[in-house]
Write an enzyme that holds these catalytic residues in place. Structure first.
Site, PDB file in Angstrom:
ATOM      1  N   SER A  38       0.797  -1.235   0.000  1.00  0.00           N
ATOM      2  CA  SER A  38       0.000   0.000   0.000  1.00  0.00           C
ATOM      3  C   SER A  38       0.827   1.281   0.000  1.00  0.00           C
ATOM      4  O   SER A  38       0.349   2.317  -0.450  1.00  0.00           O
ATOM      5  CB  SER A  38      -0.975   0.025   1.172  1.00  0.00           C
ATOM      6  N   LYS A  82       0.022   4.493   6.570  1.00  0.00           N
ATOM      7  CA  LYS A  82      -0.625   5.285   5.518  1.00  0.00           C
ATOM      8  C   LYS A  82      -0.097   6.711   5.569  1.00  0.00           C
ATOM      9  O   LYS A  82       0.616   7.095   6.481  1.00  0.00           O
ATOM     10  CB  LYS A  82      -2.150   5.310   5.698  1.00  0.00           C
TER      11      LYS A  82
END
Length: 125
Positions: A38, A82
């Protein structure tokens, strides 16, 4: 997914960066080894080590562009890495299904929240 690294080198490195003194405040920094697609290309797929501290969030010193380690909303026993994209009151436009279409949706980040996402928009995790 983020996991604390193991081994004598990580413990020594973690100890070196674990405590520093600033205006009578002791800050704990934790070393995490992160895996997954990610955050490509920023973080390596096979695992990079990131140092995590908790005070910036408490003093409101996080914002767009910062990389954060948070609990997964899908599985609170896991953590995910993130990037903060927007803060409260800002609009975010995102692709609903980036691999399948160009259809987008715009939302306003609610008060007291931030919008986070991985750098690799084609990864679901």
């Amino acid at each position: 997914l983020a996991n604390p690294p193991k081994g004598p080198n990580f413990f020594f490195l973690s100890f070196l960066f674990s405590f520093y003194y600033e205006k009578f405040l002791i800050v704990t920094t934790i070393a995490f080894q992160v895996y997954g697609p990610s955050m490509l290309p920023t973080l390596n797929l096979t695992g990079d080590v990131v140092l995590v501290e908790h005070l910036s969030q408490k003093f409101g010193k996080v914002g767009p562009g910062d990389v954060v380690v948070v609990r997964s909303p899908e599985n609170p026993r896991k953590t995910v890495t993130k990037r903060i994209v927007a803060v409260e009151g800002e609009s975010v436009t995102f692709l609903v299904e980036p691999a399948l279409s160009d259809r987008s949706h715009t939302v306003v980040v609610p008060r007291g929240h931030v919008w986070i996402q991985g750098d690799n928009i084609y990864s679901r995790f």
